[in-house]
Write a protein that holds these residues in place. Structure first.
Motif, PDB file in Angstrom:
ATOM      1  N   ASP A  45      12.990 -31.713 -92.459  1.00  0.00           N
ATOM      2  CA  ASP A  45      12.527 -32.830 -93.275  1.00  0.00           C
ATOM      3  C   ASP A  45      11.106 -32.476 -93.705  1.00  0.00           C
ATOM      4  N   SER A  46      10.924 -32.123 -94.955  1.00  0.00           N
ATOM      5  CA  SER A  46       9.631 -31.584 -95.404  1.00  0.00           C
ATOM      6  C   SER A  46       8.498 -32.599 -95.270  1.00  0.00           C
ATOM      7  N   ASP A  47       8.786 -33.889 -95.467  1.00  0.00           N
ATOM      8  CA  ASP A  47       7.742 -34.908 -95.305  1.00  0.00           C
ATOM      9  C   ASP A  47       7.271 -34.984 -93.854  1.00  0.00           C
ATOM     10  N   ALA A  48       8.225 -34.870 -92.915  1.00  0.00           N
ATOM     11  CA  ALA A  48       7.867 -34.896 -91.500  1.00  0.00           C
ATOM     12  C   ALA A  48       7.024 -33.678 -91.132  1.00  0.00           C
ATOM     13  N   VAL A  49       7.382 -32.529 -91.673  1.00  0.00           N
ATOM     14  CA  VAL A  49       6.625 -31.302 -91.402  1.00  0.00           C
ATOM     15  C   VAL A  49       5.215 -31.410 -91.955  1.00  0.00           C
ATOM     16  N   LEU A  50       5.085 -31.923 -93.161  1.00  0.00           N
ATOM     17  CA  LEU A  50       3.770 -32.064 -93.786  1.00  0.00           C
ATOM     18  C   LEU A  50       2.878 -32.988 -92.962  1.00  0.00           C
ATOM     19  N   SER A  51       3.455 -34.073 -92.466  1.00  0.00           N
ATOM     20  CA  SER A  51       2.686 -35.021 -91.648  1.00  0.00           C
ATOM     21  C   SER A  51       2.241 -34.381 -90.330  1.00  0.00           C
ATOM     22  N   LEU A  52       3.149 -33.656 -89.680  1.00  0.00           N
ATOM     23  CA  LEU A  52       2.834 -33.010 -88.402  1.00  0.00           C
ATOM     24  C   LEU A  52       1.737 -31.966 -88.554  1.00  0.00           C
ATOM     25  N   THR A  53       1.900 -31.060 -89.505  1.00  0.00           N
ATOM     26  CA  THR A  53       0.946 -29.962 -89.648  1.00  0.00           C
ATOM     27  C   THR A  53      -0.410 -30.446 -90.146  1.00  0.00           C
ATOM     28  N   LEU A 104       8.120 -42.643 -86.407  1.00  0.00           N
ATOM     29  CA  LEU A 104       7.483 -43.489 -85.393  1.00  0.00           C
ATOM     30  C   LEU A 104       8.241 -43.416 -84.075  1.00  0.00           C
ATOM     31  N   GLY A 105       9.361 -42.697 -84.074  1.00  0.00           N
ATOM     32  CA  GLY A 105      10.164 -42.595 -82.870  1.00  0.00           C
ATOM     33  C   GLY A 105      11.249 -43.643 -82.759  1.00  0.00           C
ATOM     34  N   ARG A 106      11.450 -44.461 -83.792  1.00  0.00           N
ATOM     35  CA  ARG A 106      12.449 -45.527 -83.742  1.00  0.00           C
ATOM     36  C   ARG A 106      13.852 -44.964 -83.957  1.00  0.00           C
ATOM     37  N   THR A 107      14.787 -45.358 -83.096  1.00  0.00           N
ATOM     38  CA  THR A 107      16.175 -44.928 -83.218  1.00  0.00           C
ATOM     39  C   THR A 107      16.963 -45.941 -84.034  1.00  0.00           C
ATOM     40  N   SER A 108      18.270 -45.742 -84.114  1.00  0.00           N
ATOM     41  CA  SER A 108      19.128 -46.676 -84.845  1.00  0.00           C
ATOM     42  C   SER A 108      19.402 -47.951 -84.051  1.00  0.00           C
ATOM     43  N   ILE A 109      18.954 -48.018 -82.786  1.00  0.00           N
ATOM     44  CA  ILE A 109      19.101 -49.227 -81.964  1.00  0.00           C
ATOM     45  C   ILE A 109      17.740 -49.904 -81.846  1.00  0.00           C
ATOM     46  N   PRO A 110      17.595 -51.167 -82.273  1.00  0.00           N
ATOM     47  CA  PRO A 110      16.307 -51.863 -82.145  1.00  0.00           C
ATOM     48  C   PRO A 110      15.839 -51.884 -80.686  1.00  0.00           C
ATOM     49  N   GLY A 111      14.538 -51.657 -80.491  1.00  0.00           N
ATOM     50  CA  GLY A 111      13.973 -51.667 -79.147  1.00  0.00           C
ATOM     51  C   GLY A 111      14.110 -50.361 -78.400  1.00  0.00           C
ATOM     52  N   LEU A 112      14.854 -49.398 -78.963  1.00  0.00           N
ATOM     53  CA  LEU A 112      15.022 -48.085 -78.335  1.00  0.00           C
ATOM     54  C   LEU A 112      14.325 -47.026 -79.170  1.00  0.00           C
ATOM     55  N   TYR A 113      13.548 -46.186 -78.501  1.00  0.00           N
ATOM     56  CA  TYR A 113      12.766 -45.143 -79.166  1.00  0.00           C
ATOM     57  C   TYR A 113      13.047 -43.805 -78.487  1.00  0.00           C
ATOM     58  N   ALA A 114      12.770 -42.722 -79.198  1.00  0.00           N
ATOM     59  CA  ALA A 114      12.873 -41.387 -78.604  1.00  0.00           C
ATOM     60  C   ALA A 114      11.751 -40.534 -79.164  1.00  0.00           C
ATOM     61  N   ILE A 115      11.099 -39.780 -78.282  1.00  0.00           N
ATOM     62  CA  ILE A 115      10.012 -38.894 -78.696  1.00  0.00           C
ATOM     63  C   ILE A 115      10.127 -37.576 -77.933  1.00  0.00           C
ATOM     64  N   GLY A 116       9.480 -36.540 -78.464  1.00  0.00           N
ATOM     65  CA  GLY A 116       9.540 -35.230 -77.822  1.00  0.00           C
ATOM     66  C   GLY A 116      10.853 -34.534 -78.123  1.00  0.00           C
ATOM     67  N   GLU A 117      11.254 -33.634 -77.229  1.00  0.00           N
ATOM     68  CA  GLU A 117      12.437 -32.813 -77.482  1.00  0.00           C
ATOM     69  C   GLU A 117      13.719 -33.626 -77.529  1.00  0.00           C
ATOM     70  N   ALA A 118      13.752 -34.782 -76.891  1.00  0.00           N
ATOM     71  CA  ALA A 118      14.954 -35.626 -76.924  1.00  0.00           C
ATOM     72  C   ALA A 118      15.221 -36.181 -78.312  1.00  0.00           C
ATOM     73  N   ALA A 119      14.193 -36.235 -79.147  1.00  0.00           N
ATOM     74  CA  ALA A 119      14.303 -36.827 -80.484  1.00  0.00           C
ATOM     75  C   ALA A 119      14.582 -35.774 -81.541  1.00  0.00           C
ATOM     76  N   CYS A 120      15.214 -36.200 -82.622  1.00  0.00           N
ATOM     77  CA  CYS A 120      15.385 -35.346 -83.800  1.00  0.00           C
ATOM     78  C   CYS A 120      14.715 -36.031 -84.982  1.00  0.00           C
ATOM     79  N   THR A 121      13.522 -35.572 -85.322  1.00  0.00           N
ATOM     80  CA  THR A 121      12.765 -36.135 -86.441  1.00  0.00           C
ATOM     81  C   THR A 121      12.972 -35.340 -87.725  1.00  0.00           C
ATOM     82  N   GLY A 122      13.570 -34.156 -87.614  1.00  0.00           N
ATOM     83  CA  GLY A 122      13.691 -33.263 -88.760  1.00  0.00           C
ATOM     84  C   GLY A 122      12.544 -32.285 -88.866  1.00  0.00           C
ATOM     85  N   VAL A 123      11.581 -32.360 -87.955  1.00  0.00           N
ATOM     86  CA  VAL A 123      10.424 -31.461 -87.998  1.00  0.00           C
ATOM     87  C   VAL A 123      10.849 -30.000 -87.826  1.00  0.00           C
ATOM     88  N   HIS A 124      11.746 -29.737 -86.905  1.00  0.00           N
ATOM     89  CA  HIS A 124      12.034 -28.351 -86.524  1.00  0.00           C
ATOM     90  C   HIS A 124      13.135 -27.695 -87.345  1.00  0.00           C
TER      91      HIS A 124
END
Length: 527
Positions: free
Chosen positions: A73-81, A341-361
């Protein structure tokens, strides 16, 4: 127990989140093992950030896209870098001790697929330990860490469809409920699904399996990165040999001295990890052992104290100048689908780090972007939660006690069988036949029932095997569906364009874009 924010996992993403949350919030961190038994603490490599005189976040951006085979996800990469330099400077100003050069600037290392030296280290090859120790020693008073609690179920409010907490089991087998408005999965990847891995023994795909069982969206599970260089002796992978060794001049050779990467990629030994891993795998398949030649690296033992210790503990004589190596599972590019922001498809549930798929990698993580992603997402999610109003998610809810005995417990395979089958059928090089055989085996293990089964009656060890089985299914099923080779996903029956051709195309695109898109990226970051 009630908490404003409940964090599952204790790596860099979890601790960064806890550190950045408002101090009037009640925060509980649950970890299945001890707080330091995880991949973040073991991380030898550093943190990528464009801090050099000739570097720029736009270069870091391009390197990340190229390593990810443009699946990012190029927008996610741009934000991270873009944010990477400020994240490093902020940590350093707070007191985290990174390695400096003789002039007092960050000592920047080189790693594979990077166009500039931009890797920040702490303690030589102990960057993860440096960062985690700093964060633990500066933990806020409102944060409570509870060790040896395995979370085995997410609690979902069926009326609203939101996550309101978890059920966990302690080392005595006692079940506890934890209720929270914000439940964050920071459980890492699933490296222990494979026979050879660099991962800590606690990294078994738990969080991803939990989220999938609760109905969360999962993405890109077929993209598993295999690190090219694990210490390999007597048929066993015994520890990670950081890519920084090749960055300092280490070279991959066969037992007869032939360069492994000769003619395979323009970047040679510093090609993207999936390219190097596949090359080593092919050599090993032909019966040729592969070694990392470190004879050209001066002061190896002082530069790489952690690696030196691993080698000496396993009887590898470094005076010979060669370390026997093999690829092993290292990082999951996919995971629980989230926004930035780490928000998943379930309200109140978040994922960050390697467990998450943001499209960065994308399809293959660029070296040293993992600790960076944990710092980045931990901070972003904290800022978002800090702005949310308080609420009581459990108000008016009841939790009836039900006696239950798992009906499919006998179908659970052993950990060893899961690891051997995943390495053989869903490992570095995959085939349609191998993947279909793996799917058939998973069905024989009653995988569809395990996805839905109650786990209260299982021991911690049995629940862990159930999670491994579910994660193995997600990887295998995704790998069957992707009928191409890209990044960490290599299908022998659907080969992608040659790495040499792709490498030349990338170099040509860099040259042609210096006056076009490349400058536009710089301008966007500056704005």
């Amino acid at each position: 127990m009630n908490a404003d924010v409940l964090i599952i996992g204790s790596g860099v993403a979890a601790l960064q989140l806890a550190k950045k949350l408002r101090q009037d919030l009640n925060v509980i961190i649950l970890t299945k093992s001890t707080v330091k038994n995880g991949n973040s603490y073991m991380a030898q490599g550093g943190i990528a950030a464009a801090l050099g005189v000739n570097d720029h976040p736009s270069k870091h951006y391009m390197d990340t896209l190229e390593a990810g085979r443009f699946h990012n996800d190029s927008d996610a990469v741009l934000s991270l870098t873009s944010e990477a330099p400020s994240l490093i400077k902020e940590l350093n100003q707070e007191g985290c001790l990174f390695d400096m050069d003789s002039e007092g600037a960050f000592a920047l290392g080189m790693e594979g697929a990077h166009s500039e030296s931009r890797i920040v280290h702490g303690g030589g090859d102990s960057t993860g330990k440096t960062v985690i120790d700093f964060m633990l020693s500066n933990k806020n008073q409102n944060v409570r860490i509870m060790e040896n609690v395995l979370v085995f179920q997410l609690l979902i409010n069926e009326t609203e469809g939101s996550c309101i907490g978890v059920k966990g089991k302690d080392s005595n087998g006692v079940i506890h409920r934890f209720i929270s408005s914000h439940v964050v999965l920071a459980t890492g990847g699933c490296g222990q699904l494979y026979e050879y891995t660099s991962n800590a023994d606690s990294v078994t795909g738990d969080g991803i399996a939990l989220a999938y069982r609760a109905g969360a969206e999962i993405a890109d599970m077929e993209f598993i990165q295999f690190h090219p260089t694990l210490l390999y002796k007597d048929g066993k992978a015994l520890g990670l040999i950081s890519e920084a060794v090749r960055g300092e001049g280490g070279r991959l050779v066969t037992e007869d001295g032939r360069p492994v990467m000769a003619g395979l990629h323009p970047l040679g030994d510093l090609a993207p990890r999936h390219v190097v891993s596949q090359a080593i795998f092919h050599s090993l398949e032909k019966g040729k052992s592969v070694f990392l030649d470190i004879s050209s690296i001066e002061n190896f033992k002082s530069r790489f104290p952690t690696i030196t210790k691993i080698c000496e503990q396993n009887g590898v004589d470094l005076s010979i100048g060669k370390i026997p190596v093999s690829p092993g599972s290292h990082f999951l590019m996919g995971g629980i689908k989230t926004d930035l922001l780490g928000r998943t498809s379930i309200p109140g549930l978040y994922a960050i780090g390697e467990a998450a798929c943001t499209g960065v990698h994308g399809a293959n993580r660029l070296a040293s972007n993992s600790l960076l992603e944990g710092l980045y997402l931990g901070k972003r999610l904290a800022e978002w939660i800090n702005g949310q109003p308080s609420s009581d998610p459990a108000k008016g809810l009841t939790f009836p006690e039900t006696a239950f005995r798992c009906q499919v417990k006998e179908s659970l395979p052993s950990v060893e069988e899961i690891k051997l089958r995943m390495m053989k059928n869903a490992g570095i090089i995959k085939t349609k036949e191998g993947l279909l055989d793996q799917l058939a085996w998973l069905k024989g293990c009653k995988i569809e029932e395990w996805i839905k089964a109650e786990l209260d009656d299982l021991s911690i060890e049995e629940a862990t095997r159930a999670f491994m089985l579910i994660a193995a299914y997600l990887i295998t099923n995704a790998a069957v569906r992707r009928t191409e080779s890209r990044g960490g996903h290599f299908r022998q029956d659907y080969p992608f364009e040659s790495h040499e051709w792709l490498g030349k195309r990338i170099i040509q695109s860099r040259k042609s874009e210096k006056g076009g898109k490349y400058e536009q990226i710089k301008a966007a970051i500056a704005t």
